[in-house]
Design an enzyme around this catalytic site. Sequence first.
Site, PDB file in Angstrom:
ATOM      1  CD  GLU A  38      45.389  57.262  48.999  1.00  0.00           C
ATOM      2  OE1 GLU A  38      44.952  58.208  48.326  1.00  0.00           O
ATOM      3  OE2 GLU A  38      44.641  56.391  49.525  1.00  0.00           O
ATOM      4  CB  CYS A  65      40.158  61.309  50.995  1.00  0.00           C
ATOM      5  SG  CYS A  65      40.906  60.331  52.314  1.00  0.00           S
ATOM      6  CB  CYS A 122      44.662  59.411  52.170  1.00  0.00           C
ATOM      7  SG  CYS A 122      43.613  57.962  52.437  1.00  0.00           S
ATOM      8  CB  ALA A 174       7.389  31.286  22.357  1.00  0.00           C
ATOM      9  CB  SER A 191      16.172  32.481  29.260  1.00  0.00           C
ATOM     10  OG  SER A 191      16.162  32.495  30.677  1.00  0.00           O
ATOM     11  NE  ARG A 238      24.622  30.229  41.213  1.00  0.00           N
ATOM     12  CZ  ARG A 238      23.793  31.095  40.640  1.00  0.00           C
ATOM     13  NH1 ARG A 238      23.658  32.300  41.150  1.00  0.00           N
ATOM     14  NH2 ARG A 238      23.097  30.758  39.570  1.00  0.00           N
ATOM     15  CD  GLU A 261      22.298  38.885  35.149  1.00  0.00           C
ATOM     16  OE1 GLU A 261      21.732  37.791  34.953  1.00  0.00           O
ATOM     17  OE2 GLU A 261      23.449  38.994  35.626  1.00  0.00           O
TER      18      GLU A 261
END
Length: 380
Positions: free
Chosen positions: A58, A84, A93, A174, A178, A217, A301
């Site tokens: 705002e 707020c 605000c 295995a 990955s 990145r 992850e």
Amino acid sequence: MIEASAPTIPAAMHEALALAEHAIGVSDPNPRVGCVIVRDGAVVGRGHTQHAGGAHAEVMALADAASRGADVRGATVYVTLEPCAHHGRTPPCVDALVAAGVGRVVIALRDPNPLVSGKGAAHLAAGGIAVEWNDAAGVESHALNIGFVSRLARGRPWLRMKVAVSLDGRSALADGTSQWITGAAARADGHTWRKRAGAVLTGVGTVRDDDPRLDVRLVETARQPLRVIVDSRLETPPAARILAPPGDVLVYAAIDDRNRRAALEKRGVEVALAPSPSGKVDLAAMVADLGKREINELHVEAGEKLNASLLAAGLVDELLVYVAPRLVGNGRGLAALAPLAKLDDAPAFAFVDVSRVGDDLRLRLRPADGAGGTLPSPPR
């Protein structure tokens, strides 16, 4: 006066929601908020939340209007979260809006913060400003701020688990290899979800096997999420790439080892102890602690073992699964879950979104039984 909810989303509110998206990777731990000021049918001010301690949406929109020489008296303000009404890192605000003499404020979502919830709208109404709620826009604002709502409502971040798998459900060969199951477009898309997070979490096994950086990145960002490692015995190699700047690193351990701790702390790593009776990291306590550290969204992850533990603990709110059109055969799966006695015991998920990203599919799912993944919007 506070008016009833509007059934549709005005164009100016759509623009405010788009502005709120620009706060991703900027405003944490504060919510992502956009604001548009309209007077005589024309947009005269725009803004979104800045970094913590910086101006809110705002105030940015009012400053934008002032820079244009626009008169905002009697104008309509469209804002994606209730303004707020308390002194935090910045002044309220609502005071700025009342002082500016705006005529109407249209709000998408009630603030879940008890210091603000309902008080912002009431303060505006007491100042002679008409207040209107737009619940349709509130749904979108809620989705954009799901981590903020989670932390305020539940005391813990929204946990999103990201996995890349083959058609036969393999996340790695295995031997643990990955890179790369999915294509470049899916990997870049994955970085946009990292950017959303206040923290990116993995396990020490992934650190040792893949030596990932786990930073953002492939897309532009103003800040790097905190990187978190679950490492019960402090086995993270001090030379691991994940420890390199930019960004901070936090390791949760179950067993303290003075020498290993010192080696990590020498690299600027913070070590926190969160032991469970089993001698491993207490995952629920860890997630709660991250909430206390003002982490809104926790992006995971990790490997199949830690994924399984988080799922078994009921801590996963959402799955983000990239499926590559290839078959891998024998290998590691999405999660090394315990064997089931019968198929009906299998955890069920509901699709939230299915999209094609490059040559791969992106699936977003939440627990079908409402456990974890259901987070109602704060009532008005």
